[in-house]
Design a protein around this motif. Structure first.
Motif, PDB file in Angstrom:
ATOM      1  N   SER A 128       0.853  -1.187   0.000  1.00 40.76           N
ATOM      2  CA  SER A 128       0.000   0.000   0.000  1.00 40.76           C
ATOM      3  C   SER A 128       0.884   1.229   0.000  1.00 40.76           C
ATOM      4  O   SER A 128       1.859   1.305   0.746  1.00 40.76           O
ATOM      5  N   ALA A 129       0.534   2.188  -0.891  1.00 44.92           N
ATOM      6  CA  ALA A 129       1.367   3.378  -1.038  1.00 44.92           C
ATOM      7  C   ALA A 129       0.498   4.626  -1.108  1.00 44.92           C
ATOM      8  O   ALA A 129      -0.632   4.583  -1.608  1.00 44.92           O
ATOM      9  N   ALA A 130       1.068   5.724  -0.641  1.00 41.61           N
ATOM     10  CA  ALA A 130       0.358   7.005  -0.641  1.00 41.61           C
ATOM     11  C   ALA A 130       1.314   8.124  -1.032  1.00 41.61           C
ATOM     12  O   ALA A 130       2.507   8.057  -0.728  1.00 41.61           O
ATOM     13  N   PRO A 131       0.766   9.154  -1.673  1.00 40.26           N
ATOM     14  CA  PRO A 131       1.585  10.336  -1.949  1.00 40.26           C
ATOM     15  C   PRO A 131       1.819  11.120  -0.659  1.00 40.26           C
ATOM     16  O   PRO A 131       1.106  10.945   0.336  1.00 40.26           O
ATOM     17  N   ALA A 132       2.780  12.030  -0.699  1.00 40.13           N
ATOM     18  CA  ALA A 132       3.140  12.826   0.479  1.00 40.13           C
ATOM     19  C   ALA A 132       1.977  13.637   1.018  1.00 40.13           C
ATOM     20  O   ALA A 132       1.907  13.901   2.215  1.00 40.13           O
ATOM     21  N   LYS A 139      -2.132   7.655   5.313  1.00 41.11           N
ATOM     22  CA  LYS A 139      -0.710   7.497   5.635  1.00 41.11           C
ATOM     23  C   LYS A 139      -0.517   6.490   6.767  1.00 41.11           C
ATOM     24  O   LYS A 139       0.441   5.720   6.762  1.00 41.11           O
ATOM     25  N   ASP A 140      -1.449   6.488   7.714  1.00 38.66           N
ATOM     26  CA  ASP A 140      -1.350   5.584   8.863  1.00 38.66           C
ATOM     27  C   ASP A 140      -1.452   4.113   8.486  1.00 38.66           C
ATOM     28  O   ASP A 140      -0.939   3.259   9.208  1.00 38.66           O
ATOM     29  N   VAL A 145       4.933   5.789   2.172  1.00 43.12           N
ATOM     30  CA  VAL A 145       4.473   7.146   1.911  1.00 43.12           C
ATOM     31  C   VAL A 145       5.620   7.844   1.179  1.00 43.12           C
ATOM     32  O   VAL A 145       6.720   8.001   1.717  1.00 43.12           O
ATOM     33  N   SER A 146       5.352   8.229  -0.047  1.00 39.97           N
ATOM     34  CA  SER A 146       6.359   8.837  -0.911  1.00 39.97           C
ATOM     35  C   SER A 146       6.726  10.247  -0.451  1.00 39.97           C
ATOM     36  O   SER A 146       5.959  10.901   0.260  1.00 39.97           O
ATOM     37  N   LEU A 147       7.854  10.706  -0.888  1.00 34.08           N
ATOM     38  CA  LEU A 147       8.245  12.101  -0.691  1.00 34.08           C
ATOM     39  C   LEU A 147       7.571  13.004  -1.724  1.00 34.08           C
ATOM     40  O   LEU A 147       7.574  14.217  -1.592  1.00 34.08           O
ATOM     41  N   PHE A 148       6.990  12.382  -2.770  1.00 36.20           N
ATOM     42  CA  PHE A 148       6.347  13.116  -3.851  1.00 36.20           C
ATOM     43  C   PHE A 148       4.848  13.241  -3.618  1.00 36.20           C
ATOM     44  O   PHE A 148       4.205  12.315  -3.126  1.00 36.20           O
ATOM     45  N   LYS A 149       4.293  14.363  -4.023  1.00 40.83           N
ATOM     46  CA  LYS A 149       2.857  14.599  -3.919  1.00 40.83           C
ATOM     47  C   LYS A 149       2.115  13.958  -5.084  1.00 40.83           C
ATOM     48  O   LYS A 149       2.704  13.667  -6.125  1.00 40.83           O
ATOM     49  N   GLY A 150       0.808  13.782  -4.900  1.00 42.13           N
ATOM     50  CA  GLY A 150      -0.038  13.283  -5.973  1.00 42.13           C
ATOM     51  C   GLY A 150       0.013  14.217  -7.177  1.00 42.13           C
ATOM     52  O   GLY A 150      -0.052  15.435  -7.020  1.00 42.13           O
ATOM     53  N   GLY A 151       0.134  13.628  -8.374  1.00 39.79           N
ATOM     54  CA  GLY A 151       0.191  14.421  -9.594  1.00 39.79           C
ATOM     55  C   GLY A 151       1.521  15.100  -9.818  1.00 39.79           C
ATOM     56  O   GLY A 151       1.679  15.864 -10.768  1.00 39.79           O
ATOM     57  N   HIS A 152       2.504  14.794  -8.981  1.00 40.38           N
ATOM     58  CA  HIS A 152       3.820  15.430  -9.087  1.00 40.38           C
ATOM     59  C   HIS A 152       4.941  14.404  -8.921  1.00 40.38           C
ATOM     60  O   HIS A 152       5.909  14.640  -8.199  1.00 40.38           O
ATOM     61  N   GLY A 153       4.810  13.265  -9.570  1.00 41.07           N
ATOM     62  CA  GLY A 153       5.869  12.264  -9.571  1.00 41.07           C
ATOM     63  C   GLY A 153       5.697  11.103  -8.623  1.00 41.07           C
ATOM     64  O   GLY A 153       6.525  10.195  -8.601  1.00 41.07           O
ATOM     65  N   PHE A 154       4.626  11.079  -7.840  1.00 46.72           N
ATOM     66  CA  PHE A 154       4.407   9.972  -6.906  1.00 46.72           C
ATOM     67  C   PHE A 154       4.272   8.632  -7.622  1.00 46.72           C
ATOM     68  O   PHE A 154       4.904   7.641  -7.232  1.00 46.72           O
ATOM     69  N   VAL A 155       3.468   8.589  -8.671  1.00 42.06           N
ATOM     70  CA  VAL A 155       3.233   7.337  -9.395  1.00 42.06           C
ATOM     71  C   VAL A 155       4.550   6.824  -9.987  1.00 42.06           C
ATOM     72  O   VAL A 155       4.879   5.642  -9.876  1.00 42.06           O
TER      73      VAL A 155
END
Length: 180
Positions: A128-132, A139-140, A145-155
């Motif tokens: 399971s993964a989530a953007p920043a 997140k819990d 949990v990526s350092l990247f935000k959604g729509g900004h390189g997370f995928v």
């Protein structure tokens, strides 16, 4: 948050499934006068999805939203129509159908989500993964949990990690000549 190193699970991942709004996009939606909902996608995320498709990794889209332009975006990247599930109100059955269609166990699929409707399928997935910028409740429950935000390189971040572990993050120009 799970208390182990998520990287141990990367080796087991054979497919990906993604929410759209807040994962593939920054969550912003533009509504046109004719009711079409428009989103902005990151081209690097798109390249990651295209690499998955070219390397034979199944990719699924499971979203509560609906948009013809979103459908066109994903089919254009090589995701088959049957693996794009829009208007999903209960994502777990849609996730399990995706797994069944590709002969996968849920623990072999990474799922990425950012908001409360994603929590049940995040719990069902192998990774399971989530953007920043995901909500705290997501997140819990996430392994990563990526350092990247959604729509900004997370995928791209998630895909690249899995493909590198499998030795599949390489540029084969012959694959790029293939038309989807």
């Amino acid at each position: 948050m799970p208390n182990y190193n998520y990287k141990v699970r990367l080796h087991d991942i054979k497919a990906f499934a993604f929410d759209v709004d807040g994962v593939m996009t920054d969550g912003s939606i533009i509504s046109t006068t004719d009711g079409e909902l428009l989103r902005t996608f990151d081209s690097k995320d798109g390249f990651g999805i295209r690499m998955c498709c070219m390397k034979g990794y199944p990719v699924g889209i499971i979203t509560g939203g609906f948009s013809k332009s979103t459908f066109n975006r994903f089919t254009g990247l090589g995701i088959p129509e049957e693996d794009i599930c829009q208007k999903s109100r209960d994502k777990v059955p849609d996730f399990l159908r995706f797994c069944d269609r590709h002969g996968l166990r849920p623990e072999e699929v990474a799922y990425a989500g950012d908001d409360i409707p994603d929590i049940p399928v995040l719990r069902a997935a192998g990774l399971s993964a989530a953007p920043a910028d995901a909500v705290p409740e997501v997140k819990d429950v996430c392994d990563y949990v990526s350092l990247f935000k959604g729509g900004h390189g997370f995928v791209r971040d998630l895909i690249e990690q899995v493909l590198k572990v499998h030795g599949d993050w390489s540029l084969d120009t012959a694959l790029f000549a293939k038309k989807y």
